[in-house]
Enzyme design. Structure first.
Site, PDB file in Angstrom:
ATOM      1  N   LYS A  36       0.743  -1.322   0.009  1.00 40.59           N
ATOM      2  CA  LYS A  36      -0.037  -0.081   0.169  1.00 40.59           C
ATOM      3  C   LYS A  36       0.902   1.228  -0.273  1.00 40.59           C
ATOM      4  O   LYS A  36       2.161   1.106   0.111  1.00 40.59           O
ATOM      5  CB  LYS A  36      -0.850  -0.147   1.255  1.00 40.59           C
ATOM      6  CG  LYS A  36      -0.220  -0.041   2.446  1.00 40.59           C
ATOM      7  CD  LYS A  36      -0.975   0.014   3.578  1.00 40.59           C
ATOM      8  CE  LYS A  36      -1.831  -1.593   3.592  1.00 40.59           C
ATOM      9  NZ  LYS A  36      -3.274  -1.453   3.286  1.00 40.59           N
ATOM     10  N   ARG A  37       0.385   2.438  -0.095  1.00 38.22           N
ATOM     11  CA  ARG A  37       1.032   3.727  -0.003  1.00 38.22           C
ATOM     12  C   ARG A  37       1.931   3.550   1.251  1.00 38.22           C
ATOM     13  O   ARG A  37       1.465   3.310   2.280  1.00 38.22           O
ATOM     14  CB  ARG A  37       0.038   4.758  -0.117  1.00 38.22           C
ATOM     15  CG  ARG A  37       0.791   6.164  -0.073  1.00 38.22           C
ATOM     16  CD  ARG A  37      -0.347   7.130  -0.611  1.00 38.22           C
ATOM     17  NE  ARG A  37      -1.390   7.167   0.449  1.00 38.22           N
ATOM     18  CZ  ARG A  37      -1.617   7.920   1.292  1.00 38.22           C
ATOM     19  NH1 ARG A  37      -0.943   8.795   1.875  1.00 38.22           N
ATOM     20  NH2 ARG A  37      -2.944   7.770   1.942  1.00 38.22           N
TER      21      ARG A  37
END
Length: 824
Positions: A552-553
């Protein structure tokens, strides 16, 4: 090139498709099949698919126009579409035909699809959500258009050099874009800056402009087909061009800088997604990008409406709804006021009545620093007329606030559009839209009870909770065809359009035959990912190890930091505790993440993950019990591989910080078991699968909030003193044992955890949640070894994922907010 299977005979339909593909190679590249490169074969396949879509699109456009139905315009700064070849083939119900034909030609569909670049139109969950939504809207035959910028270089292509993230241009358009259709005849002008001149004529204020800078917004349309749908919707991308090649008048008058200024502005405005904003120039470019998108889109929308409905603007709310996905497109609100008043001649009240019945807004964050605000001086300079409109909007808003909260100056400042020399985009939305929604139950509760409480109390009926969803067509049917077939063979095929039917799988959770088939598919997917990692990371991993994945980010609240500290603890225990080492079940930890270019701490965490990986992967003493892998340039196509192979899905954000998440849903659908906090959509996942099939740990949102309200670091000091495992891992950040001879490289991470940036340590509860996280991870390792029970957990996650279909999400949006009618 795959070997040709001469035992199979193509059907008549497949023979026709084969001839189409060969014909495209002949006519577009002047090559015969034997001379064609794989890239040419990809392009030929894409062109045949596009032909089918375009034919369907023409009919769809005619029907939508004929029915005159209400349309949705979904404005988002991101649409993370991923590759479209396989998705479009699947949605056209022709996957089997293309597989057979390409095999006959000596290729495979999966290999050919790999040659398509991921479209550089997004970054993370916000853009992927928008892409899922437009897929579901089309699948449900709801007329809708996605609107964004045609970023030439996307965000960036991530390259890991010596463990550090470096940013390179993402040249996703280097081979062109087979799916887009240029519409230069529909280009519009967008103007920035200059002087606004007002005068009165026949009792109405008139506006004229001078000295403005103008660029041309050129649309490119990408047709989008849904799964077995009747209609074709589209994604409209706006690219910037110079409005004129050269300002000869300015040049001849001696204004040389003005002569080239407009051309320079056009050259940068649609170059990259999220230009770095830690300096004035980057911040101003972001603001110009936002106005560029909304002005071009609004001009197009209103021109389309007027051409079909005339100038009766009172009908506008019956014919269109505009949805603002996060605050980036907020300037659409004052821009519509500007066009309706300055160009169409409406007075303020009539224009305001239309605007406040057209716009809806989705909030995606509860973090105050992520709620966009712009310096007033910059906003006034870039879009002076919109600033004038916001001043009047703010004046009228303050009258409403004073009537509801008389004499409360604190609320005036907090709720104002213009306050403390800043323009609040969230408050602009809240002052104007007819509907506001959060993206999970917990997130919406926080909006109503905390961050937007003052607005909620003024008008409770506007607020809605609509939990995010993902499109199952891409996130299982496209990326996990073996599991899709197993589900089809077990419960039938209807679940791809009616995801609730997945629940029928629950009764097979403990069926030995089904478990064996399900587990074999997971094992094959893990082998595929192991091969990918060996090729790209040059690290050999064990497919029988636990694949623990956090992709994920990169942000502090998502707590990749807690994950890597725990890996260090496990590594240390293997080296120092023989009994622990003997009983330790092998694990492969996989990370994938991009950090914003200016987010120094996030980039340091990436370096830490890679350095810990180097330390552990090359230490023969642990006998390959742990592997740590960082996947470079994480994006949609890589995610499609990883979600199918995960055993454990890390969803460990600080409770109350993640609005929803959608990666958690993708992993769940493909049978990963979640370890997570009660945050975002994890709450609903827990409700769907039950406590036996998910691993929840850590502080709840209210407990996090209580700690953040109390200054003092005694709790952190106590944790440091009493948890020897954690203390040892923290000390390794600064004693030079991770990166030899460098004791300063991770000092900032050490300091922020133990002492904090502003005197408050451990803002994201990494240390406070650590012991519970460690205990939960030990339980997972133990449970994984009970194979029948673990596989049953995986099957239950797939079976109960139906709630998280974006089809369900879109139905809720439509019932509560949009009120669109499906095309018949």
């Amino acid at each position: 090139m795959a070997g040709k299977d001469t035992t199979k005979k193509l059907t008549q339909t497949q023979e026709a498709l084969k001839n189409e593909i060969i014909g495209k190679i002949n006519r577009h590249f002047g090559k015969v099949l034997e001379e064609a490169t794989p890239q040419m074969v990809y392009a030929a396949c894409a062109l045949t698919v596009r032909d089918k879509i375009m034919e369907k699109w023409a009919k769809s456009h005619r029907e939508v126009k004929k029915e005159g139905s209400k349309k949705l315009y979904y404005l988002s700064f991101e649409f993370l579409m991923g590759r479209l070849l396989c998705t479009n083939v699947l949605n056209l119900m022709q996957t089997a035909d293309y597989e057979e034909v390409l095999e006959d030609l000596g290729y495979s569909l999966s290999d050919i699809a790999e040659l398509e670049n991921d479209a550089g139109l997004g970054n993370g969950g916000l853009g992927r959500l928008a892409a899922c939504f437009i897929d579901s809207l089309t699948t449900l035959d709801l007329p809708a258009y996605g609107c964004t910028i045609r970023y030439e270089y996307g965000l960036f292509r991530q390259k890991i050099v010596d463990g550090f993230q470096t940013e390179l241009p993402d040249t996703w358009l280097e081979h062109g874009n087979a799916w887009e259709v240029a519409r230069p005849e529909e280009a519009v002008k967008v103007s920035f800056g200059g002087d606004v001149n007002t005068y009165w004529e026949n009792g109405k204020m008139k506006v004229s402009y001078s000295n403005e800078r103008t660029v041309l917004a050129v649309p490119y349309d990408v047709p989008l087909c849904g799964y077995d749908s009747k209609i074709i919707n589209k994604l409209r991308l706006w690219g910037a061009q110079s409005a004129s090649d050269f300002n000869m008048h300015a040049f001849n008058s001696g204004d040389y800088s003005r002569a080239i200024e407009e051309k320079e502005l056009a050259s940068v405005i649609s170059k990259v997604l999220y230009p770095e904003d830690n300096h004035t120039e980057g911040k101003e470019l972001r603001l110009k990008q936002q106005y560029f998108l909304v002005s071009a889109t609004l001009q197009w929308i209103l021109k389309e409406f007027e051409s079909r409905n005339g100038a009766d603007w009172s009908k506008l709310p019956d014919k269109i709804v505009i949805h603002i996905n996060d605050t980036h497109p907020t300037m659409a609100i004052p821009e519509m006021m500007r066009i309706l008043m300055d160009e169409k001649g409406l007075d303020w009240d009539d224009a305001w009545n239309i605007v406040t019945h057209v716009f809806a807004y989705t909030n995606h964050t509860v973090m105050s620093e992520a709620l966009e605000k712009w310096p007033q001086d910059m906003f006034r300079r870039v879009v002076p007329r919109l600033y004038m409109i916001l001043e009047e909007m703010n004046r009228r808003l303050m009258e409403r606030v004073e009537a509801f909260y008389p004499g409360d100056k604190g609320k005036h400042d907090y709720m104002a559009i213009l306050s403390n020399n800043q323009v609040s985009m969230a408050n602009t939305c809240l002052a104007s839209v007819f509907a506001v929604n959060g993206v999970s139950k917990l997130h919406t509760d926080i909006l109503k009870q905390d961050i937007f409480r003052d607005y909620y109390m003024m008008d409770k009926d506007r607020f809605h909770a609509i939990t995010n969803g993902i499109t199952f067509r891409r996130w299982i049917a496209n990326c996990n065809p073996a599991l899709t077939k197993l589900i089809d063979d077990t419960i039938g095929k209807g679940w791809l359009k009616d995801a609730d039917k997945l629940q029928k799988l629950a009764k097979f959770a403990n069926d030995a035959t089904f478990q064996k088939k399900y587990d074999a598919i997971k094992r094959a997917n893990k082998e595929m990912v192991a091969d990918y990692i060996l090729e790209h990371n040059k690290v050999k991993i064990n497919p029988d190890s636990i694949f623990d994945i956090q992709c994920k980010r990169l942000h502090e609240y998502k707590r990749q930091m807690m994950n890597v500290l725990h890996i260090i603890v496990e590594y240390n225990r293997i080296l120092t505790d023989a009994e622990y080492a003997k009983n330790y079940y092998p694990k492969t930890y996989i990370f994938g993440a991009k950090a914003a270019p200016g987010y120094k701490r996030a980039k340091t965490i990436i370096k830490l993950i890679n350095s810990v990986g180097d330390m552990i992967n090359n230490d023969a003493r642990i006998n390959d019990k742990i592997k740590v892998i960082f996947i470079e340039n994480y994006g949609v196509s890589i995610a499609e591989k990883l979600v199918t192979a995960a055993d454990v899905s890390e969803q460990i954000s600080t409770a109350g910080k993640e609005a929803s998440g959608t990666g958690n849903m993708k992993f769940m659908l493909n049978g990963a078991v979640t370890i997570g906090t009660m945050d975002g959509a994890n709450v609903e996942m827990y409700e769907q699968v039950g406590e036996d099939n998910i691993y929840i740990f850590g502080l709840r949102a209210d407990e996090v909030d209580a700690r953040l309200r109390i200054m003092g670091n005694d709790e952190v000091k106590n944790i440091y003193a009493t948890n020897a495992y954690l203390r040892g891992a923290l000390e390794q950040l600064i004693n030079g044992s991770i990166v030899k001879s460098n004791t300063n490289i991770f000092m900032d991470l050490y300091n922020t955890l133990l002492f904090g940036d502003y005197g408050y340590a451990d803002t994201y509860m990494v240390l406070r949640d650590f012991e519970d996280y460690m205990r939960t991870q030990e339980q997972i390792s133990k449970d994984y070894q009970d194979r029948k029970t673990w596989i049953a957990k995986q099957i239950m996650n797939t079976a109960m994922a139906g709630f998280f279909s974006s089809d369900r999400t879109i139905k809720e949006y439509n019932d509560k907010i949009w009120r669109l009618t499906p095309i018949k």
